[in-house]
Design a protein around this motif. Structure first.
Motif, PDB file in Angstrom:
ATOM      1  N   GLN A   6       1.187  -5.384   0.129  1.00  0.00           N
ATOM      2  CA  GLN A   6       1.058  -4.999  -1.267  1.00  0.00           C
ATOM      3  C   GLN A   6       0.993  -3.480  -1.386  1.00  0.00           C
ATOM      4  O   GLN A   6       0.469  -2.791  -0.522  1.00  0.00           O
ATOM      5  CB  GLN A   6      -0.204  -5.616  -1.878  1.00  0.00           C
ATOM      6  N   CYS A  23       4.338  -6.809  -4.282  1.00  0.00           N
ATOM      7  CA  CYS A  23       4.016  -7.700  -3.158  1.00  0.00           C
ATOM      8  C   CYS A  23       5.332  -7.969  -2.442  1.00  0.00           C
ATOM      9  O   CYS A  23       6.256  -8.534  -3.048  1.00  0.00           O
ATOM     10  CB  CYS A  23       3.399  -8.991  -3.706  1.00  0.00           C
ATOM     11  N   TRP A  34      -0.609 -15.100  -7.732  1.00  0.00           N
ATOM     12  CA  TRP A  34      -1.362 -13.869  -7.935  1.00  0.00           C
ATOM     13  C   TRP A  34      -2.788 -14.240  -8.317  1.00  0.00           C
ATOM     14  O   TRP A  34      -3.008 -15.114  -9.170  1.00  0.00           O
ATOM     15  CB  TRP A  34      -0.748 -13.010  -9.041  1.00  0.00           C
ATOM     16  N   CYS A  89      -1.774 -11.064  -3.887  1.00  0.00           N
ATOM     17  CA  CYS A  89      -0.706 -12.060  -3.924  1.00  0.00           C
ATOM     18  C   CYS A  89      -0.923 -13.004  -2.739  1.00  0.00           C
ATOM     19  O   CYS A  89      -1.574 -12.639  -1.750  1.00  0.00           O
ATOM     20  CB  CYS A  89       0.677 -11.428  -3.891  1.00  0.00           C
ATOM     21  N   GLY A 103      -1.931 -11.456   0.684  1.00  0.00           N
ATOM     22  CA  GLY A 103      -1.476 -10.098   0.882  1.00  0.00           C
ATOM     23  C   GLY A 103      -2.637  -9.154   1.137  1.00  0.00           C
ATOM     24  O   GLY A 103      -3.802  -9.551   1.129  1.00  0.00           O
TER      25      GLY A 103
END
Lengths: 112, 114
Positions: A6, A23, A34, A89, A103
């Protein structure tokens, strides 16, 4: 090596500004999610995108899934202090086991 | 609103002690995850259950960590013996698969090992 990267890692903006969080992955995902996480709490799901090229809107938040399903973006219009938090994410990975990986996160601070 | 309940919220323990963290998933959810969150590593997946069966625990240090689901209303994560490097926030999440609505997280257990 992180499967979902990210950017940016940190973002500090003034109330009313617009921003975009990214992302990215070298892998294809069947869907991406998300989440937003506030201090002392667990992540809370904002949206799931499933189709390549899909755009979803949630009030001032706009989410897009890349055509190749390897990336996604989150755009916030006219940010407010209540948008402050860690944005994550996440996507299913691992074939049959479909485990959910996250992420690296973007920490957003919106100053009044 | 249905929620995932984790206990305890905070735990301070001495190195070498056993720590047990508990999670009550949302009723009807068939999938449970355990994650660990630190500033350096972010959210790391430790273990993953579907219909109470372990599907993946490759992210978990096997020599000291164990995860179980003795029944559909309880998931446990145990560390024995604990070490200072285990200090982190541990999250449990549950969801219904197949489902595109994502997962619900608990508020976490903040573990400090001194």
């Amino acid at each position: 090596t992180q499967l979902l990267e990210q950017s940016p890692q940190f973002l500090s903006i003034q109330e009313g500004e617009n921003l975009t969080v990214y992302c990215n992955s070298s892998s294809v995902f069947s869907s991406l999610q998300w989440y937003r996480q506030e201090p002392g709490e667990g992540p809370v799901l904002l949206v799931t995108v499933v189709t390549g090229g899909e755009v979803k809107k949630l009030k001032r938040l706009t989410f897009q899934f890349g055509d190749a399903r390897k990336d996604s973006s989150l755009h916030i219009t006219a940010a407010q202090p209540g948008d402050t938090g860690l944005y994550l994410c996440a996507g299913p990975y691992g074939g049959a086991t479909n485990k959910l990986i996250f992420g690296t996160g973007t920490l957003l601070a919106v100053q009044p | 609103d249905a929620r995932v309940t984790q206990t305890p919220r905070h735990k301070v323990t001495e190195m070498g002690q056993e720590v047990t963290m508990r999670c009550q998933p949302i009723l009807g959810h068939n999938t449970v995850f355990w994650y660990r969150q630190t500033m350096m590593q972010g959210l790391e997946l430790l273990a993953y259950f579907r219909n109470r069966a372990p599907l993946d625990d490759s992210g978990m240090p096997k020599d000291r960590f164990s995860a179980e689901m003795p029944d559909a209303t309880l998931a446990t994560l145990k560390i024995q013996p604990s070490e200072p490097r285990d200090s982190a926030v541990y999250f449990c999440a549950s969801g219904l698969v197949p489902d595109s609505h994502g997962y619900t997280f608990g508020s976490g257990t903040r573990l400090t090992v001194v």
